[in-house]
Write a protein that holds these residues in place. Structure first.
Motif, PDB file in Angstrom:
ATOM      1  N   PHE A   5       0.809  -1.204   0.000  1.00 44.10           N
ATOM      2  CA  PHE A   5       0.000   0.000   0.000  1.00 44.10           C
ATOM      3  C   PHE A   5       0.851   1.266   0.000  1.00 44.10           C
ATOM      4  O   PHE A   5       0.528   2.231   0.670  1.00 44.10           O
ATOM      5  N   GLY A   6       1.973   1.259  -0.714  1.00 45.64           N
ATOM      6  CA  GLY A   6       2.788   2.452  -0.865  1.00 45.64           C
ATOM      7  C   GLY A   6       3.709   2.755   0.296  1.00 45.64           C
ATOM      8  O   GLY A   6       4.412   3.746   0.261  1.00 45.64           O
ATOM      9  N   ILE A   7       3.729   1.937   1.341  1.00 48.72           N
ATOM     10  CA  ILE A   7       4.645   2.156   2.460  1.00 48.72           C
ATOM     11  C   ILE A   7       5.704   1.064   2.433  1.00 48.72           C
ATOM     12  O   ILE A   7       5.399  -0.114   2.462  1.00 48.72           O
ATOM     13  N   ASN A   8       6.953   1.484   2.360  1.00 55.09           N
ATOM     14  CA  ASN A   8       8.074   0.565   2.335  1.00 55.09           C
ATOM     15  C   ASN A   8       8.732   0.556   3.702  1.00 55.09           C
ATOM     16  O   ASN A   8       9.162   1.593   4.189  1.00 55.09           O
ATOM     17  N   ILE A   9       8.809  -0.598   4.338  1.00 55.68           N
ATOM     18  CA  ILE A   9       9.477  -0.737   5.629  1.00 55.68           C
ATOM     19  C   ILE A   9      10.751  -1.542   5.404  1.00 55.68           C
ATOM     20  O   ILE A   9      10.696  -2.680   4.944  1.00 55.68           O
ATOM     21  N   SER A  30      14.391  -0.942  15.618  1.00 49.35           N
ATOM     22  CA  SER A  30      14.373   0.214  14.721  1.00 49.35           C
ATOM     23  C   SER A  30      14.005  -0.244  13.314  1.00 49.35           C
ATOM     24  O   SER A  30      14.198  -1.395  12.935  1.00 49.35           O
ATOM     25  N   TYR A  31      13.463   0.694  12.540  1.00 45.33           N
ATOM     26  CA  TYR A  31      13.029   0.410  11.179  1.00 45.33           C
ATOM     27  C   TYR A  31      12.996   1.723  10.412  1.00 45.33           C
ATOM     28  O   TYR A  31      12.951   2.799  10.999  1.00 45.33           O
ATOM     29  N   THR A  32      13.008   1.620   9.102  1.00 45.65           N
ATOM     30  CA  THR A  32      12.983   2.799   8.245  1.00 45.65           C
ATOM     31  C   THR A  32      11.737   2.766   7.372  1.00 45.65           C
ATOM     32  O   THR A  32      11.399   1.734   6.790  1.00 45.65           O
ATOM     33  N   LEU A  33      11.057   3.915   7.291  1.00 45.35           N
ATOM     34  CA  LEU A  33       9.892   4.076   6.418  1.00 45.35           C
ATOM     35  C   LEU A  33      10.251   5.031   5.292  1.00 45.35           C
ATOM     36  O   LEU A  33      10.925   6.035   5.520  1.00 45.35           O
ATOM     37  N   THR A  38       0.934   7.510   8.857  1.00 45.61           N
ATOM     38  CA  THR A  38       0.114   8.425   9.649  1.00 45.61           C
ATOM     39  C   THR A  38      -0.775   7.694  10.659  1.00 45.61           C
ATOM     40  O   THR A  38      -1.173   8.272  11.663  1.00 45.61           O
ATOM     41  N   SER A  39      -1.088   6.425  10.407  1.00 47.14           N
ATOM     42  CA  SER A  39      -1.866   5.634  11.356  1.00 47.14           C
ATOM     43  C   SER A  39      -0.970   4.870  12.318  1.00 47.14           C
ATOM     44  O   SER A  39      -1.450   4.099  13.134  1.00 47.14           O
ATOM     45  N   GLY A  40       0.341   5.052  12.205  1.00 40.80           N
ATOM     46  CA  GLY A  40       1.284   4.332  13.042  1.00 40.80           C
ATOM     47  C   GLY A  40       1.640   2.985  12.453  1.00 40.80           C
ATOM     48  O   GLY A  40       1.266   2.659  11.325  1.00 40.80           O
ATOM     49  N   THR A  61       7.194   8.846  11.305  1.00 48.44           N
ATOM     50  CA  THR A  61       7.642   9.717  10.232  1.00 48.44           C
ATOM     51  C   THR A  61       8.425   8.928   9.189  1.00 48.44           C
ATOM     52  O   THR A  61       8.880   7.815   9.448  1.00 48.44           O
ATOM     53  N   ALA A  62       8.602   9.522   8.014  1.00 49.73           N
ATOM     54  CA  ALA A  62       9.497   8.933   7.024  1.00 49.73           C
ATOM     55  C   ALA A  62      10.906   8.971   7.607  1.00 49.73           C
ATOM     56  O   ALA A  62      11.266   9.892   8.330  1.00 49.73           O
ATOM     57  N   GLY A  63      11.692   7.955   7.324  1.00 49.65           N
ATOM     58  CA  GLY A  63      13.040   7.862   7.862  1.00 49.65           C
ATOM     59  C   GLY A  63      13.112   6.811   8.954  1.00 49.65           C
ATOM     60  O   GLY A  63      12.249   5.941   9.067  1.00 49.65           O
ATOM     61  N   THR A  64      14.135   6.911   9.781  1.00 49.23           N
ATOM     62  CA  THR A  64      14.364   5.913  10.831  1.00 49.23           C
ATOM     63  C   THR A  64      13.475   6.178  12.044  1.00 49.23           C
ATOM     64  O   THR A  64      13.362   7.309  12.504  1.00 49.23           O
TER      65      THR A  64
END
Length: 103
Positions: A5-9, A30-33, A38-40, A61-64
């Motif tokens: 759905f357009g979110i890369n983890i 830790s993880y990167t988006l 926005t929904s967590g 947020t986007a990033g780490t």
């Protein structure tokens, strides 16, 4: 890399593989988006085929990003690092599994 759905983890990491929650040690996950969640995100800790703990984070947020797990299951019982077959699954809230790593 997995796309849901357009979110890369990506870059899912833990700061240690063995820790003792019985003496207050915790695990930093830790993880990167690539875009904001926005929904967590939902982090499931799995042992074998059972979800032993679900952690829901605030919007990320986007990033780490990172979250701390206290090493306890949903009944507040410490999980020993000697327990085998533990996995972490991170997915955006309200969506499907994105990426899984073995810990």
């Amino acid at each position: 890399r997995s796309l849901v759905f357009g979110i890369n983890i990506t870059n899912i990491n833990i700061d240690q593989t063995c820790f003792n929650p019985g003496i207050g040690q915790t695990l930093n996950i830790s993880y990167t988006l690539d875009v904001p969640a926005t929904s967590g995100v939902i982090i499931n800790i799995i042992s074998g085929t059972n979800i032993i703990r679900t952690i829901t984070s605030i919007p990320a947020t986007a990033g780490t990003n990172s979250i701390i797990w206290n090493g306890k299951n949903s009944n507040n019982t410490p999980i020993l690092c000697t327990d085998k077959h533990k996995y972490i699954i991170i997915l955006p809230s309200k969506f499907q599994i994105n990426r899984m790593i073995n810990i």
